[in-house]
Scaffold this motif. Structure first.
Motif, PDB file in Angstrom:
ATOM      1  N   LEU A  73      42.378  47.981  35.037  1.00  0.00           N
ATOM      2  CA  LEU A  73      41.981  47.125  36.151  1.00  0.00           C
ATOM      3  C   LEU A  73      40.597  46.520  35.912  1.00  0.00           C
ATOM      4  CD1 LEU A  73      43.537  46.548  38.695  1.00  0.00           C
ATOM      5  CD2 LEU A  73      42.421  48.499  39.775  1.00  0.00           C
ATOM      6  N   LEU A  74      39.661  47.368  35.501  1.00  0.00           N
ATOM      7  CA  LEU A  74      38.295  46.877  35.290  1.00  0.00           C
ATOM      8  C   LEU A  74      38.236  45.873  34.151  1.00  0.00           C
ATOM      9  CD1 LEU A  74      37.517  49.074  37.305  1.00  0.00           C
ATOM     10  CD2 LEU A  74      35.621  49.676  35.827  1.00  0.00           C
ATOM     11  N   ASP A  75      38.954  46.161  33.073  1.00  0.00           N
ATOM     12  CA  ASP A  75      38.964  45.220  31.947  1.00  0.00           C
ATOM     13  C   ASP A  75      39.415  43.837  32.427  1.00  0.00           C
ATOM     14  OD1 ASP A  75      38.179  47.242  30.273  1.00  0.00           O
ATOM     15  OD2 ASP A  75      40.123  47.512  29.302  1.00  0.00           O
ATOM     16  N   GLY A  76      40.471  43.836  33.244  1.00  0.00           N
ATOM     17  CA  GLY A  76      40.997  42.561  33.737  1.00  0.00           C
ATOM     18  C   GLY A  76      40.023  41.873  34.678  1.00  0.00           C
ATOM     19  N   LEU A  77      39.417  42.629  35.566  1.00  0.00           N
ATOM     20  CA  LEU A  77      38.488  42.026  36.528  1.00  0.00           C
ATOM     21  C   LEU A  77      37.266  41.451  35.816  1.00  0.00           C
ATOM     22  CD1 LEU A  77      38.688  44.705  39.376  1.00  0.00           C
ATOM     23  CD2 LEU A  77      39.551  42.353  39.461  1.00  0.00           C
ATOM     24  N   GLU A  78      36.795  42.155  34.804  1.00  0.00           N
ATOM     25  CA  GLU A  78      35.596  41.685  34.107  1.00  0.00           C
ATOM     26  C   GLU A  78      35.837  40.377  33.362  1.00  0.00           C
ATOM     27  OE1 GLU A  78      34.742  45.223  31.948  1.00  0.00           O
ATOM     28  OE2 GLU A  78      33.735  46.150  33.647  1.00  0.00           O
ATOM     29  N   GLU A  79      37.095  40.049  33.126  1.00  0.00           N
ATOM     30  CA  GLU A  79      37.400  38.773  32.454  1.00  0.00           C
ATOM     31  C   GLU A  79      37.383  37.590  33.419  1.00  0.00           C
ATOM     32  OE1 GLU A  79      41.056  39.178  30.353  1.00  0.00           O
ATOM     33  OE2 GLU A  79      40.213  40.659  28.977  1.00  0.00           O
ATOM     34  N   LEU A  80      37.300  37.854  34.711  1.00  0.00           N
ATOM     35  CA  LEU A  80      37.286  36.756  35.681  1.00  0.00           C
ATOM     36  C   LEU A  80      35.856  36.220  35.753  1.00  0.00           C
ATOM     37  CD1 LEU A  80      39.442  38.421  38.483  1.00  0.00           C
ATOM     38  CD2 LEU A  80      40.183  36.753  36.779  1.00  0.00           C
ATOM     39  N   PRO A  81      35.632  34.977  35.326  1.00  0.00           N
ATOM     40  CA  PRO A  81      34.253  34.500  35.177  1.00  0.00           C
ATOM     41  C   PRO A  81      33.494  34.404  36.493  1.00  0.00           C
ATOM     42  CG  PRO A  81      35.854  32.730  34.784  1.00  0.00           C
ATOM     43  CD  PRO A  81      36.635  33.991  34.910  1.00  0.00           C
ATOM     44  N   GLN A  82      34.219  34.229  37.603  1.00  0.00           N
ATOM     45  CA  GLN A  82      33.512  34.022  38.878  1.00  0.00           C
ATOM     46  C   GLN A  82      33.003  35.341  39.485  1.00  0.00           C
ATOM     47  OE1 GLN A  82      36.782  34.199  38.512  1.00  0.00           O
ATOM     48  NE2 GLN A  82      37.946  34.261  40.414  1.00  0.00           N
ATOM     49  N   LEU A  83      33.526  36.472  39.011  1.00  0.00           N
ATOM     50  CA  LEU A  83      33.155  37.757  39.635  1.00  0.00           C
ATOM     51  C   LEU A  83      31.765  38.213  39.212  1.00  0.00           C
ATOM     52  CD1 LEU A  83      35.936  40.434  39.765  1.00  0.00           C
ATOM     53  CD2 LEU A  83      35.206  38.807  41.490  1.00  0.00           C
ATOM     54  N   ARG A  84      30.996  38.688  40.203  1.00  0.00           N
ATOM     55  CA  ARG A  84      29.659  39.240  39.913  1.00  0.00           C
ATOM     56  C   ARG A  84      29.576  40.714  40.263  1.00  0.00           C
ATOM     57  NH1 ARG A  84      25.968  34.454  42.557  1.00  0.00           N
ATOM     58  NH2 ARG A  84      26.686  32.815  41.175  1.00  0.00           N
ATOM     59  N   ARG A  85      30.329  41.108  41.255  1.00  0.00           N
ATOM     60  CA  ARG A  85      30.163  42.469  41.766  1.00  0.00           C
ATOM     61  C   ARG A  85      31.501  43.179  41.922  1.00  0.00           C
ATOM     62  NH1 ARG A  85      27.316  39.126  44.947  1.00  0.00           N
ATOM     63  NH2 ARG A  85      28.831  39.301  46.639  1.00  0.00           N
TER      64      ARG A  85
ATOM     65  N   GLY B   2      33.899  35.079  50.056  1.00  0.00           N
ATOM     66  CA  GLY B   2      33.372  35.500  48.761  1.00  0.00           C
ATOM     67  C   GLY B   2      33.806  36.883  48.306  1.00  0.00           C
ATOM     68  N   ARG B   3      34.568  37.568  49.160  1.00  0.00           N
ATOM     69  CA  ARG B   3      34.989  38.914  48.803  1.00  0.00           C
ATOM     70  C   ARG B   3      36.501  39.047  48.933  1.00  0.00           C
ATOM     71  NH1 ARG B   3      31.254  40.578  53.412  1.00  0.00           N
ATOM     72  NH2 ARG B   3      31.261  38.318  53.491  1.00  0.00           N
ATOM     73  N   ALA B   4      37.090  39.844  48.063  1.00  0.00           N
ATOM     74  CA  ALA B   4      38.524  40.127  48.168  1.00  0.00           C
ATOM     75  C   ALA B   4      38.721  41.615  47.966  1.00  0.00           C
ATOM     76  CB  ALA B   4      39.299  39.356  47.106  1.00  0.00           C
TER      77      ALA B   4
ATOM     78  N   GLU C 126      35.986  31.104  44.451  1.00  0.00           N
ATOM     79  CA  GLU C 126      34.909  31.434  45.401  1.00  0.00           C
ATOM     80  C   GLU C 126      34.665  32.952  45.499  1.00  0.00           C
ATOM     81  OE1 GLU C 126      37.946  30.664  46.081  1.00  0.00           O
ATOM     82  OE2 GLU C 126      38.699  31.818  47.774  1.00  0.00           O
ATOM     83  N   ILE C 127      35.541  33.739  44.918  1.00  0.00           N
ATOM     84  CA  ILE C 127      35.384  35.202  45.041  1.00  0.00           C
ATOM     85  C   ILE C 127      34.294  35.712  44.098  1.00  0.00           C
ATOM     86  CG2 ILE C 127      36.545  37.443  44.750  1.00  0.00           C
ATOM     87  CD1 ILE C 127      37.505  35.854  47.174  1.00  0.00           C
ATOM     88  N   ARG C 128      33.264  36.322  44.675  1.00  0.00           N
ATOM     89  CA  ARG C 128      32.160  36.871  43.885  1.00  0.00           C
ATOM     90  C   ARG C 128      32.255  38.395  43.748  1.00  0.00           C
ATOM     91  NH1 ARG C 128      31.815  32.517  42.622  1.00  0.00           N
ATOM     92  NH2 ARG C 128      30.173  30.978  42.889  1.00  0.00           N
ATOM     93  N   GLU C 129      32.958  39.002  44.693  1.00  0.00           N
ATOM     94  CA  GLU C 129      32.988  40.478  44.715  1.00  0.00           C
ATOM     95  C   GLU C 129      34.416  40.950  44.981  1.00  0.00           C
ATOM     96  OE1 GLU C 129      30.363  42.183  47.654  1.00  0.00           O
ATOM     97  OE2 GLU C 129      30.777  44.231  46.996  1.00  0.00           O
ATOM     98  N   VAL C 130      34.847  41.925  44.194  1.00  0.00           N
ATOM     99  CA  VAL C 130      36.137  42.573  44.448  1.00  0.00           C
ATOM    100  C   VAL C 130      35.869  43.997  44.899  1.00  0.00           C
ATOM    101  CG1 VAL C 130      38.153  43.564  43.283  1.00  0.00           C
ATOM    102  CG2 VAL C 130      37.651  41.137  43.042  1.00  0.00           C
ATOM    103  N   ILE C 131      36.601  44.383  45.920  1.00  0.00           N
ATOM    104  CA  ILE C 131      36.448  45.719  46.506  1.00  0.00           C
ATOM    105  C   ILE C 131      37.706  46.509  46.201  1.00  0.00           C
ATOM    106  CG2 ILE C 131      36.186  46.966  48.693  1.00  0.00           C
ATOM    107  CD1 ILE C 131      34.974  44.104  49.667  1.00  0.00           C
TER     108      ILE C 131
END
Ligand code: SF4
Length: 336
Positions: free
Chosen positions: A176-188, A109-111, A154-159
């Motif tokens: 980077l943040l703009d792009g990550l926030e567009e990924l629907p599966q990410l929560r954290r 769940g983390r990458a 399955e990835i919920r969190e990006v580090i």
């Protein structure tokens, strides 16, 4: 919100300060009133892994004390050049878990994204001191890494890791943040950084506002190893982050000659709490080549942790762990 504000065309104060970091061993010894006898060894060790330390951090080190625990974290020593059995260039199995484009996938769940090789300080025990940043960094092609993540539902969190992700400009972080926030599966989103400790000015209003505006649950994990690293200048930035809803955690590395006493670790936990930060992990040293002189044995670490347990409330007690390549989580090292 940061997206509507123009990026600064001039370097910001923290970037100017970063550019003034000390990288010459002779200058370090002179500024800290240390004996010239340390110079040859420092130069030899710095030829492999350069010296780098901010002026703020230098100001926290005691003058004329070669045994100062903060100095020990940044002063290159001849010991780094001595090979030691079991101490290797990739102690945590990054290369086996690397998917390319700076993406490392180890845990469910983390990458982890290696976004830069740059740091404000070069910690002599750094587990990525041999990492091939030039070949593998998410910033070389952010679109490629985002495309990879999009295919990992399955990835919920990006580090964000590195190097130090906060050494990036706000503009690059924003992309980077703009792009990550567009990924629907990410929560954290989790940011691992030592930069606020060594350059408190980095916690700018602009950075805090951008993190506050994120749709992701954001946590910042500081890497403080000693209570003296928590300087008064750090308080306003950490308070602003807390008020912005950012969860503040800390993980430390157990280091011989730095924090290998229960009293120091207890004081660190107290100082972290005073700054609104919860202790999270106390890591055994990752056995990276060049760092054997920092190692504390598992038995000694366990004994220290039991002493800590007797001194601190549970919420101030960091979990003692070790990272073992290939395992699905950090391995707990606490006595049953
Ligand atoms: S700040 Fe972190 S990544 Fe950078 S040298 Fe220190 S331990 Fe390594």
């Amino acid at each position: 919100m940061i997206t509507s504000a123009p990026a600064p065309s001039q370097p910001e104060d923290w970037q100017r300060e970063l550019a003034r970091a000390v990288s010459d061993p002779a200058e370090l010894l002179r500024l800290l009133e240390l004996p010239d006898s340390l110079l040859a060894g420092a130069q030899r060790a710095a030829a492999t892994f350069p010296l780098r330390v901010t002026r703020h951090y230098l100001g926290l080190i005691r003058r004329g004390d070669p045994g100062d625990p903060l100095l020990r974290q940044v002063l290159p020593l001849d010991e780094e050049r001595h090979p030691a059995p079991g101490f290797v260039t990739d102690p945590v199995g990054d290369s086996a878990a690397a998917l390319g484009d700076g993406l490392i996938h180890k845990y469910h769940g983390r990458a982890l994204l290696v976004v830069t090789g740059a740091c404000a300080i070069h910690c002599r025990y750094c587990f990525r001191r041999h990492y091939p940043y030039a070949e593998d960094s998410a910033l070389r092609d952010p679109a490629a890494v985002l495309a990879r993540l999009r295919k990992m539902p399955e990835i919920r969190e990006v580090i964000l890791s590195g190097g130090d992700p906060l050494s990036l400009s706000d503009g690059r972080l924003q992309v980077l943040l703009d792009g990550l926030e567009e990924l629907p599966q990410l929560r954290r989103l989790r940011i691992h950084s030592r930069l606020p400790l060594v350059l408190p000015e980095r916690l700018t209003g602009r950075l805090v506002s951008r993190l506050a505006a994120s749709r992701l649950g954001v946590s910042l994990v500081l890497h403080a190893n000693h209570p003296r690293e928590l300087a008064p200048a750090l308080r306003p930035g950490l308070r602003a982050l807390r008020e912005a809803g950012v969860t503040l955690l800390n993980q430390s590395v157990l280091l011989r000659g730095v924090n290998d006493e229960a009293a120091t670790l207890a004081e660190l936990s107290e100082a972290l709490f005073d700054h609104g930060v919860l202790p999270y992990y106390l890591h055994l040293l990752d056995p990276v080549a060049g760092s054997a002189h920092f190692a504390v044995s598992s038995d000694e670490a366990g004994a220290l942790h039991r002493q800590l347990c007797a001194q601190l409330p549970g919420y101030l007690l960091p979990r003692l762990v070790r990272e073992v390549p290939g395992e699905p989580s950090k391995r707990p090292m606490e006595a049953p």
